[in-house]
Design a protein around this motif. Structure first.
Motif, PDB file in Angstrom:
ATOM      1  N   SER A 112       0.821  -1.211   0.000  1.00  0.00           N
ATOM      2  CA  SER A 112       0.000   0.000   0.000  1.00  0.00           C
ATOM      3  C   SER A 112       0.857   1.264   0.000  1.00  0.00           C
ATOM      4  O   SER A 112       0.503   2.259  -0.641  1.00  0.00           O
ATOM      5  N   PHE A 113       1.993   1.241   0.690  1.00  0.00           N
ATOM      6  CA  PHE A 113       2.822   2.446   0.710  1.00  0.00           C
ATOM      7  C   PHE A 113       3.381   2.746  -0.670  1.00  0.00           C
ATOM      8  O   PHE A 113       3.613   3.903  -1.017  1.00  0.00           O
ATOM      9  N   GLU A 146       0.055   4.890   7.858  1.00  0.00           N
ATOM     10  CA  GLU A 146       0.512   3.518   7.599  1.00  0.00           C
ATOM     11  C   GLU A 146       1.751   3.188   8.415  1.00  0.00           C
ATOM     12  O   GLU A 146       1.899   2.072   8.918  1.00  0.00           O
ATOM     13  N   ARG A 159       2.147   0.073  11.003  1.00  0.00           N
ATOM     14  CA  ARG A 159       3.216  -0.926  10.888  1.00  0.00           C
ATOM     15  C   ARG A 159       3.996  -1.077  12.190  1.00  0.00           C
ATOM     16  O   ARG A 159       4.471  -2.174  12.508  1.00  0.00           O
ATOM     17  N   VAL A 163      -1.100  -5.346   9.741  1.00  0.00           N
ATOM     18  CA  VAL A 163      -0.637  -4.731   8.492  1.00  0.00           C
ATOM     19  C   VAL A 163      -1.264  -5.404   7.289  1.00  0.00           C
ATOM     20  O   VAL A 163      -1.688  -4.746   6.330  1.00  0.00           O
ATOM     21  N   CYS A 201      -3.293  -2.516   5.589  1.00  0.00           N
ATOM     22  CA  CYS A 201      -2.416  -1.879   4.590  1.00  0.00           C
ATOM     23  C   CYS A 201      -2.342  -2.740   3.339  1.00  0.00           C
ATOM     24  O   CYS A 201      -1.350  -3.453   3.096  1.00  0.00           O
ATOM     25  N   ALA A 224      -5.498   0.960  -0.821  1.00  0.00           N
ATOM     26  CA  ALA A 224      -4.775   2.201  -1.114  1.00  0.00           C
ATOM     27  C   ALA A 224      -5.226   2.792  -2.444  1.00  0.00           C
ATOM     28  O   ALA A 224      -5.362   4.011  -2.579  1.00  0.00           O
TER      29      ALA A 224
END
Length: 402
Positions: free
Chosen positions: A73-74, A135, A139, A146, A150, A155
């Motif tokens: 997702s990041f 996020e 984490r 997560v 995430c 996202a």
């Protein structure tokens, strides 16, 4: 004062959009010399920011769009931030072209779209940082959630919602400016009949791109630091356990990079935001904002730092994330016609996904298995595949020679 002067190179109360009050609410004195000085600074410093920032953001978007990152997702959020920053810098570049007598800004349509896209890109960019800070907190504070919280799919949905919201929120700004014929010259400037609503939008924009997001980022950072500090002893014990050391290392690489992105953003934008708030309060209370030459010069330097925050993110990724450095090396080898390591990129991708699964505890296949053993099996598999390919190539060459 023309719109171009107001947007990037004249007295502004906002770092990313034109001053809404310069023709009606601001009074300056003894600024001629300072104005010339800041114009000279802009003429050389802003092109340097553009020349580095735009290509760097495109490279960052390309890196985070690889399989290595886009399944996390990041990675999705960082692609969105890189593209938003690029749009912002391009809009600012169009304004800067006034310095070289290229009056692209003063064409109908371009005038309105520059304002509109600047609002949208600044809004989305800051909220991408909020998402990354949140996020990062998840984490560190809730590592076993997560995998569920995430996700790349969630996202992507968030990015789409954010874009739709920004487009709708700032749609009225298309009518805030117009191109007028003044003494035979087209000038993009504020519509006088939209002065009141543009003033309202300035305060709304300050709320949704300054006060709320910056407050959230600071809160998330404080909570993250508090969690890290309180769990320091536990993290040291985890490092001594070889079975989870790989997972811990991968998680720390990601969280370190996300923390660096948030901290860098706050450092570079906080001075400009504080200046903007002070001027907004002065206008609200006194209907005027007298600025001394020293204050104006200081404000202008803070504005350049704000522009810089849109340009140097790639450096942050490179310094704090080894996976980014690895991916860039693979691209460099590929573009320079060196043997590429697609298997290596695949391994890095699997490591990111593996880390999220281990953190979430959602996959039975990963439970109870030492991570180092899984990594060794994966490396042996890739090595066997590479050796087989090499043997086939040698056999083929021998057959050809016979």
């Amino acid at each position: 004062m023309s719109y171009a002067e107001d947007l990037g190179h004249g007295p502004t109360i906002t770092a990313h959009v034109e001053s809404n009050f310069s023709n009606h609410y601001y009074y300056y004195y003894d600024l001629d010399d300072i104005y010339v000085l800041t114009g000279d600074i802009d003429k050389y410093s802003i092109p340097a920011i553009f020349s580095f920032g735009i290509p760097a953001n495109l490279v960052a978007a390309m890196v985070f769009f690889t399989k290595t990152f886009r399944q996390a997702s990041f990675g999705v959020n960082l692609v969105g931030k890189s593209l938003s920053d690029t749009v912002f810098l391009v809009c600012t570049l169009i304004v800067w072209l006034e310095h070289v007598n290229i009056h692209l800004l003063h064409n109908p349509g371009v005038c309105q779209m520059v304002v509109y896209l600047t609002y949208i890109s600044a809004f989305t960019s800051v909220w991408f940082v909020v998402a990354l800070a949140l996020e990062n907190l998840i984490r560190i504070r809730y590592p076993f959630r997560v995998g569920t919280l995430c996700q790349a799919r969630k996202a992507c949905i968030m990015v789409i919602i954010m874009l739709i919201l920004a487009c709708c929120l700032y749609f009225p700004t298309l009518w805030f400016n117009r191109v007028d014929d003044i003494q035979g010259l087209n000038l993009c400037q504020r519509s006088l009949d939209m002065t009141l609503i543009s003033l309202v939008y300035t305060y709304v924009d300050s709320l949704v791109t300054l006060i709320i997001p910056c407050g959230l980022i600071v809160v998330f950072l404080v909570m993250t630091i508090d969690t890290v500090w309180s769990s320091k002893a536990r993290s040291l014990r985890m490092f001594r356990d070889l079975r989870v050391s790989f997972s811990v290392i991968m998680q720390q690489q990601v969280t370190r990079m996300l923390s660096a992105v948030s901290i860098t953003f706050i450092i570079l934008t906080f001075p400009s935001h504080m200046t903007r708030l002070v001027l907004l309060v002065m206008v609200w209370n006194y209907d005027t904002a007298d600025i001394t030459p020293r204050q104006y010069l200081t404000q202008h330097i803070f504005q350049l730092l704000y522009y810089l925050s849109f340009a140097i993110n790639l450096l942050t990724y490179i310094v704090f994330c080894p996976k980014v450095r690895y991916t860039l090396r693979q691209y460099a080898k590929r573009f320079c016609s060196f043997p590429s390591s697609e298997k290596g990129l695949e391994l890095m991708s699997n490591s990111v996904i593996l880390t999220d699964h281990i953190s979430s505890g959602s996959s039975d296949n990963f439970r109870g298995k030492p991570v180092r053993m899984m990594l060794e099996v994966r490396i042996k598999s890739l090595s066997s595949s590479a050796n087989s390919t090499h043997e086939v190539g040698v056999t083929s060459r021998e057959g050809t020679s016979e």
